[in-house]
Design an enzyme around this catalytic site. Structure first.
Site, PDB file in Angstrom:
ATOM      1  N   ASP A  95      -4.973   2.046   1.811  1.00 48.38           N
ATOM      2  CA  ASP A  95      -5.327   1.388   3.079  1.00 48.38           C
ATOM      3  C   ASP A  95      -5.887   2.430   4.063  1.00 48.38           C
ATOM      4  O   ASP A  95      -6.876   2.174   4.761  1.00 48.38           O
ATOM      5  CB  ASP A  95      -4.110   0.678   3.691  1.00 48.38           C
ATOM      6  CG  ASP A  95      -2.878   1.584   3.798  1.00 48.38           C
ATOM      7  OD1 ASP A  95      -2.805   2.611   3.078  1.00 48.38           O
ATOM      8  OD2 ASP A  95      -1.980   1.288   4.609  1.00 48.38           O
TER       9      ASP A  95
ATOM     10  N   GLU B  21      -0.342   7.785  11.394  1.00 48.53           N
ATOM     11  CA  GLU B  21      -1.675   7.237  11.713  1.00 48.53           C
ATOM     12  C   GLU B  21      -2.526   8.190  12.544  1.00 48.53           C
ATOM     13  O   GLU B  21      -3.750   8.024  12.612  1.00 48.53           O
ATOM     14  CB  GLU B  21      -1.520   5.888  12.421  1.00 48.53           C
ATOM     15  CG  GLU B  21      -0.989   4.809  11.480  1.00 48.53           C
ATOM     16  CD  GLU B  21      -0.721   3.491  12.190  1.00 48.53           C
ATOM     17  OE1 GLU B  21      -0.306   3.527  13.376  1.00 48.53           O
ATOM     18  OE2 GLU B  21      -0.932   2.442  11.573  1.00 48.53           O
TER      19      GLU B  21
ATOM     20  N   TYR C 235      -7.383   8.128 -17.635  1.00 47.93           N
ATOM     21  CA  TYR C 235      -8.494   8.782 -16.949  1.00 47.93           C
ATOM     22  C   TYR C 235      -8.680  10.205 -17.470  1.00 47.93           C
ATOM     23  O   TYR C 235      -7.727  10.840 -17.901  1.00 47.93           O
ATOM     24  CB  TYR C 235      -8.225   8.838 -15.439  1.00 47.93           C
ATOM     25  CG  TYR C 235      -7.981   7.494 -14.808  1.00 47.93           C
ATOM     26  CD1 TYR C 235      -8.520   6.330 -15.358  1.00 47.93           C
ATOM     27  CD2 TYR C 235      -7.209   7.371 -13.651  1.00 47.93           C
ATOM     28  CE1 TYR C 235      -8.291   5.098 -14.768  1.00 47.93           C
ATOM     29  CE2 TYR C 235      -6.974   6.136 -13.064  1.00 47.93           C
ATOM     30  CZ  TYR C 235      -7.509   5.007 -13.622  1.00 47.93           C
ATOM     31  OH  TYR C 235      -7.282   3.791 -13.056  1.00 47.93           O
TER      32      TYR C 235
ATOM     33  N   HIS D  84       0.868  -1.186   0.000  1.00 49.72           N
ATOM     34  CA  HIS D  84       0.000   0.000   0.000  1.00 49.72           C
ATOM     35  C   HIS D  84       0.900   1.230   0.000  1.00 49.72           C
ATOM     36  O   HIS D  84       1.181   1.811   1.045  1.00 49.72           O
ATOM     37  CB  HIS D  84      -0.940  -0.004   1.207  1.00 49.72           C
ATOM     38  CG  HIS D  84      -2.237  -0.672   0.925  1.00 49.72           C
ATOM     39  ND1 HIS D  84      -3.134  -0.172   0.005  1.00 49.72           N
ATOM     40  CD2 HIS D  84      -2.784  -1.813   1.406  1.00 49.72           C
ATOM     41  CE1 HIS D  84      -4.195  -0.968  -0.056  1.00 49.72           C
ATOM     42  NE2 HIS D  84      -3.999  -1.982   0.767  1.00 49.72           N
TER      43      HIS D  84
END
Ligand code: NI
Length: 400
Positions: free
Chosen positions: A111, A378, A304, A106
């Site tokens: 994630d 985090e 895209y 990741h």
């Protein structure tokens, strides 16, 4: 939106903090490549169901949606999106949650997006008696790989039944420290097309160029000339980039080869110009090759579209973020020529894609996305899940 709800959201997010970190760590340790997110999808579904949230699986194979219904659920629907796929990179940073899958990591923070949205779901579920309408959660596969999970989920009806009026998405960024976010109105990310040019000449001895049609010289002219498309043919207000990253030919110091392959990327932020530029490039490349006695094929692999953030929605979201975080934490970043399949949602409904700072110098978390040492702070997950809940409730899903 009132202050009481703001405080409740912040409190719920901080209570859920460790749960969301644990979810992110599980996902980080078990990454799956684009369109192979089988275990991830199962894990997300199981986790949401453990919070008593309804889940629909198997959209574009590994995509899923969940509905959180407030009062009068048919009244207004707002969608929130997270992507779930990882990248083919071998993780090199040592952490307790290091990838357990060789060569898969990741490295773009998906994630964190998924864990954050699960946290948002938990908050909104707890508040479902305090808002009207429905929040539709979209957990999407394959953002990193063409044709993009967003386009496949749209084809399979993710923007119908119930139909959202708007969609919000977030992406982590190492350009901003934890605690800060950024919103860009209008043009936000670029379209991205791959360009494959094959120049055909006639090889021979390098000592006798007059007996050859030298594709190296033709290719060199093409590379230089095509830069004029972005510098001389385009309105200066449209960002546009043409870069060639690969030139392959099998000649030698004394051998002129038969052909040269050139591979590049063309990026811009305007759909009519995107089409026009591709045609101009093709004409120019083929014209040069022909004029020099050779030939060339010019192939565009469409990627895209560019991402256009809805002006009014993004303005409302930015104001709401200021009310939630304080003015000093909602900062400006320049537009980026990166690309995102979130752009497909923006072609269908009002959309706002914003960035969440996850850099932390003190913890040594400074690596950029798509590198083997990428990581996120985090601590940013509490903000990631609470801000999105706040923005969703603010987005016309008014408390009753
Ligand atoms: Ni990404």
């Amino acid at each position: 939106m009132n202050n009481a709800i703001k405080d409740t959201i912040k409190k719920l997010a901080s209570n859920n903090g460790q749960t969301v970190i644990n979810i992110r760590r599980y996902l980080h340790a078990h990454p799956e490549l684009s369109f192979q997110e089988l275990n991830t999808a199962k894990f997300v579904a199981k986790t949401l169901r453990s919070f008593n949230i309804d889940v629909q699986e198997g959209i574009a194979e590994t995509g899923l949606t969940a509905l959180i219904k407030g009062k009068n659920p048919e009244k207004k629907v707002v969608a929130l999106r997270a992507d779930m796929d990882a990248l083919p990179i071998q993780e090199t940073k040592e952490t307790p949650y290091k990838s357990k899958i060789a060569g898969v990591m990741h490295a773009c923070g998906h994630d964190a997006h998924t864990a954050s949205l699960i946290g948002t779901a938990k908050i909104l579920h707890a508040l479902k008696d305090q808002f009207e309408g429905t929040i539709k959660l979209i957990f999407q596969p394959g953002e990193e790989k063409s044709p993009g999970g967003a386009s496949l989920m749209i084809q399979e009806g993710v923007l119908e039944n119930p139909k959202p009026i708007s969609i919000l998405g977030q992406h982590v960024t190492s350009f901003l420290p934890t605690g800060k976010v950024t919103f860009v109105k209008g043009r936000c990310l670029a379209s991205s097309d791959e360009i494959y040019v094959t120049v055909k000449g006639k090889g021979g001895h390098a000592a006798s160029p007059h007996l050859t049609i030298d594709p190296i010289v033709i290719a060199s002219h093409i590379i230089v000339a095509l830069q004029q498309i972005t510098s001389r043919n385009r309105s200066p207000i449209i960002p546009s980039v043409l870069s060639f990253g690969k030139i392959i030919s099998q000649g030698a110091s004394n051998i002129i080869p038969d052909e040269v392959k050139i591979v590049g990327t063309f990026r811009t932020m305007d759909e009519p110009w995107r089409k026009e530029a591709q045609q101009k490039m093709k004409h120019m490349a083929q014209g040069i090759a022909k004029a020099m006695g050779g030939d060339c094929t010019f192939i565009v692999n469409k990627g895209y579209p560019h991402l256009e953030n809805h002006l009014a929605l993004t303005q409302r979201a930015k104001q709401a973020a200021i009310a939630f975080l304080g003015k000093e934490n909602v900062v400006e970043l320049p537009i980026s020529m990166g690309t995102e399949d979130f752009a497909y949602y923006a072609q269908k409904i009002e959309a706002c894609f914003y960035r969440l700072g996850t850099r932390n110098e003190a913890k040594g978390i400074t690596s950029y996305a798509h590198t083997s040492t990428f990581d996120i702070d985090e601590d940013a997950l509490v903000l990631g899940s609470s801000l999105m809940a706040w923005l969703a409730l603010n987005e016309r899903v008014t408390p009753s």
